[in-house]
Write a protein that holds these residues in place. Structure first.
Motif, mmCIF file in Angstrom:
data_model
loop_
_atom_site.group_PDB
_atom_site.id
_atom_site.type_symbol
_atom_site.label_atom_id
_atom_site.label_comp_id
_atom_site.label_asym_id
_atom_site.label_seq_id
_atom_site.Cartn_x
_atom_site.Cartn_y
_atom_site.Cartn_z
ATOM 1 N N ASP A 1 0.638 -20.095 39.976
ATOM 2 C CA ASP A 1 1.163 -19.737 38.656
ATOM 3 C C ASP A 1 2.646 -19.408 38.767
ATOM 4 O OD1 ASP A 1 2.144 -17.765 36.826
ATOM 5 O OD2 ASP A 1 0.293 -16.621 36.816
ATOM 6 N N GLY A 2 3.476 -20.040 37.942
ATOM 7 C CA GLY A 2 4.907 -19.740 38.024
ATOM 8 C C GLY A 2 5.769 -20.524 37.063
ATOM 9 N N ARG A 3 6.986 -20.841 37.525
ATOM 10 C CA ARG A 3 7.951 -21.577 36.708
ATOM 11 C C ARG A 3 8.274 -22.935 37.330
ATOM 12 N NH1 ARG A 3 6.964 -17.356 34.844
ATOM 13 N NH2 ARG A 3 8.092 -16.076 33.333
ATOM 14 N N SER B 1 3.239 -16.312 41.674
ATOM 15 C CA SER B 1 4.586 -16.359 42.266
ATOM 16 C C SER B 1 5.541 -15.394 41.569
ATOM 17 C CB SER B 1 5.134 -17.788 42.249
ATOM 18 O OG SER B 1 5.254 -18.251 40.925
ATOM 19 N N GLY B 2 5.278 -15.103 40.285
ATOM 20 C CA GLY B 2 6.137 -14.144 39.584
ATOM 21 C C GLY B 2 6.155 -12.784 40.276
ATOM 22 N N ALA B 3 5.028 -12.424 40.910
ATOM 23 C CA ALA B 3 4.942 -11.126 41.595
ATOM 24 C C ALA B 3 5.956 -11.058 42.742
ATOM 25 C CB ALA B 3 3.529 -10.891 42.122
ATOM 26 N N LEU B 4 6.261 -12.206 43.354
ATOM 27 C CA LEU B 4 7.236 -12.228 44.446
ATOM 28 C C LEU B 4 8.639 -11.910 43.920
ATOM 29 C CD1 LEU B 4 4.805 -13.444 45.851
ATOM 30 C CD2 LEU B 4 6.219 -15.333 46.607
ATOM 31 N N TYR B 5 8.964 -12.503 42.751
ATOM 32 C CA TYR B 5 10.278 -12.236 42.151
ATOM 33 C C TYR B 5 10.334 -10.812 41.605
ATOM 34 C CZ TYR B 5 11.166 -17.105 42.898
ATOM 35 O OH TYR B 5 11.348 -18.322 43.520
ATOM 36 N N ARG B 6 9.214 -10.356 41.042
ATOM 37 C CA ARG B 6 9.158 -8.978 40.545
ATOM 38 C C ARG B 6 9.308 -7.989 41.701
ATOM 39 N NH1 ARG B 6 6.654 -8.028 35.357
ATOM 40 N NH2 ARG B 6 6.491 -9.988 34.247
ATOM 41 N N ALA B 7 8.633 -8.264 42.824
ATOM 42 C CA ALA B 7 8.704 -7.359 43.974
ATOM 43 C C ALA B 7 10.127 -7.325 44.540
ATOM 44 C CB ALA B 7 7.716 -7.804 45.051
ATOM 45 N N ARG C 1 17.233 -17.643 29.970
ATOM 46 C CA ARG C 1 17.790 -17.503 31.321
ATOM 47 C C ARG C 1 17.022 -18.397 32.296
ATOM 48 N NH1 ARG C 1 19.520 -11.740 32.570
ATOM 49 N NH2 ARG C 1 17.350 -11.213 32.397
ATOM 50 N N ASP C 2 15.694 -18.430 32.181
ATOM 51 C CA ASP C 2 14.871 -19.231 33.095
ATOM 52 C C ASP C 2 15.127 -20.733 32.923
ATOM 53 O OD1 ASP C 2 13.813 -16.871 34.055
ATOM 54 O OD2 ASP C 2 11.855 -17.095 33.088
ATOM 55 N N LYS C 3 15.402 -21.152 31.659
ATOM 56 C CA LYS C 3 15.585 -22.584 31.395
ATOM 57 C C LYS C 3 16.975 -23.084 31.744
ATOM 58 C CE LYS C 3 12.746 -22.698 27.321
ATOM 59 N NZ LYS C 3 12.896 -22.734 25.871
ATOM 60 N N GLY D 1 0.168 -17.034 29.044
ATOM 61 C CA GLY D 1 -1.223 -16.935 29.476
ATOM 62 C C GLY D 1 -1.489 -17.589 30.818
ATOM 63 N N LYS D 2 -0.430 -17.844 31.585
ATOM 64 C CA LYS D 2 -0.590 -18.516 32.874
ATOM 65 C C LYS D 2 -1.474 -17.723 33.832
ATOM 66 C CE LYS D 2 3.712 -18.508 34.034
ATOM 67 N NZ LYS D 2 4.343 -17.763 32.952
ATOM 68 N N GLY D 3 -1.234 -16.421 33.894
ATOM 69 C CA GLY D 3 -1.967 -15.581 34.842
ATOM 70 C C GLY D 3 -3.467 -15.585 34.575
HETATM 71 O O1 CDP Z 1 4.328 -12.439 33.427
HETATM 72 P P1 CDP Z 1 5.568 -13.144 33.045
HETATM 73 O O2 CDP Z 1 5.363 -14.583 32.742
HETATM 74 O O3 CDP Z 1 6.363 -12.441 32.031
HETATM 75 O O4 CDP Z 1 6.530 -13.073 34.293
HETATM 76 P P2 CDP Z 1 6.294 -13.563 35.766
HETATM 77 O O5 CDP Z 1 5.538 -14.829 35.818
HETATM 78 O O6 CDP Z 1 5.796 -12.419 36.565
HETATM 79 O O7 CDP Z 1 7.795 -13.894 36.220
HETATM 80 C C1 CDP Z 1 8.853 -12.975 36.108
HETATM 81 C C2 CDP Z 1 10.171 -13.730 36.255
HETATM 82 O O8 CDP Z 1 10.243 -14.265 37.576
HETATM 83 C C3 CDP Z 1 10.330 -14.935 35.340
HETATM 84 O O9 CDP Z 1 10.970 -14.625 34.124
HETATM 85 C C4 CDP Z 1 11.179 -15.907 36.153
HETATM 86 O O10 CDP Z 1 12.548 -15.685 35.949
HETATM 87 C C5 CDP Z 1 10.870 -15.548 37.575
HETATM 88 N N1 CDP Z 1 10.008 -16.542 38.224
HETATM 89 C C6 CDP Z 1 10.590 -17.680 38.732
HETATM 90 O O11 CDP Z 1 11.775 -17.874 38.586
HETATM 91 N N2 CDP Z 1 9.847 -18.593 39.398
HETATM 92 C C7 CDP Z 1 8.529 -18.416 39.556
HETATM 93 N N3 CDP Z 1 7.839 -19.325 40.232
HETATM 94 C C8 CDP Z 1 7.901 -17.286 39.007
HETATM 95 C C9 CDP Z 1 8.662 -16.353 38.334
#
Ligand code: CDP
Length: 219
Positions: free
Chosen positions: A122-124, A33-39, A177-179, A14-16
């Motif tokens: 918003d991100g990781r 920030s996820g949109a950058l990795y998705r793009a 994978r992310d962790k 629910g971050k977004g």
């Molecule tokens: O919406 P959802 O949380 O599923 O995905 P997202 O936030 O769009 O991020 C997609 C993927 O990008 C994640 O599973 C991470 O592996 C990566 N990501 C990241 O490594 N660092 C970030 N700051 C944001 C996303």
């Protein structure tokens, strides 16, 4: 010193939604920030690249012609908003996100979103790697079952069919994978506040973070 509120956490926590609501309440900018990795993953797939090929994918990340406008995401002239939301692109994103050179390439781009009067990011790794000096860092979690259910609802709403077991397996694989990656693994910053929203409404989560923000302010 432009303030940043970091919202980090696993997929579908629910971050977004939380980031958008906070930004609206405070009049701040948002960085998804996820949109950058998705793009990056999307562009690499379009180019027929192997998503693990760091030397080929990193230059793409460094030159992404990405633009956010009116709630839409553009890559060059193309509106990729829907394309980027596909589950396959999310999985691809977590593959390219494990490549240190890709994270490096996207670092400066993310810093550029820090503009007055403030930013909700918003991100990781917003709190751990990109904005370590942010005055408020939130690590948002929810049970895997809850998160699978939320993702399921989102997909149904969009008219995409999906089954909960498959979604649960996908999100657990992605979290793992992310962790466990070596570059900026998903984990709470040392000074992050933990928020488990499994049993909270969106409004209650927003109120909690706004209360922390009010506490935080020096004036
Ligand atoms: O919406 P959802 O949380 O599923 O995905 P997202 O936030 O769009 O991020 C997609 C993927 O990008 C994640 O599973 C991470 O592996 C990566 N990501 C990241 O490594 N660092 C970030 N700051 C944001 C996303």
């Amino acid at each position: 010193d432009v303030p940043v509120i970091c919202i980090d956490g696993p997929t579908a926590s629910g971050k977004g939604t939380l980031a958008d609501e906070l930004a609206q309440a405070l009049g701040f900018w948002v960085l998804d920030s996820g949109a950058l990795y998705r793009a990056t993953a999307w562009a690499a797939l379009q180019a027929g690249l192997d998503l693990n090929d760091e030397a080929a994918v990193a230059p793409l990340a460094a030159t992404l012609p990405l633009r956010f406008a009116g709630g839409q995401v553009y890559l060059g002239e193309e509106n990729v908003t829907e394309a980027l939301r596909q589950e396959a692109v999310g999985l691809g994103a977590s593959t390219v996100a494990a490549l240190p050179a890709v994270r490096q390439a996207l670092h400066a781009l993310q810093l550029g979103f820090r503009r007055v009067p403030g930013l909700v990011a918003d991100g990781r790794d917003m709190g751990t790697a990109i904005f370590p000096d942010a005055p408020l860092k939130v690590f948002l979690t929810a049970s895997a079952a809850q998160r699978a259910q939320r993702r399921h609802k989102q997909l149904i709403f969009k008219g995409v069919s999906a089954n909960i077991e498959g979604l649960l397996a996908d999100l657990e694989a992605r979290d793992l994978r992310d962790k466990t990656r070596s570059a900026s693994p998903l984990k709470p910053a040392q000074d992050a506040r933990l928020l488990d929203n499994s049993d909270l409404t969106i409004e209650a989560s927003v109120d909690q973070v706004l209360a922390w923000w009010a506490d935080q302010r020096p004036f």
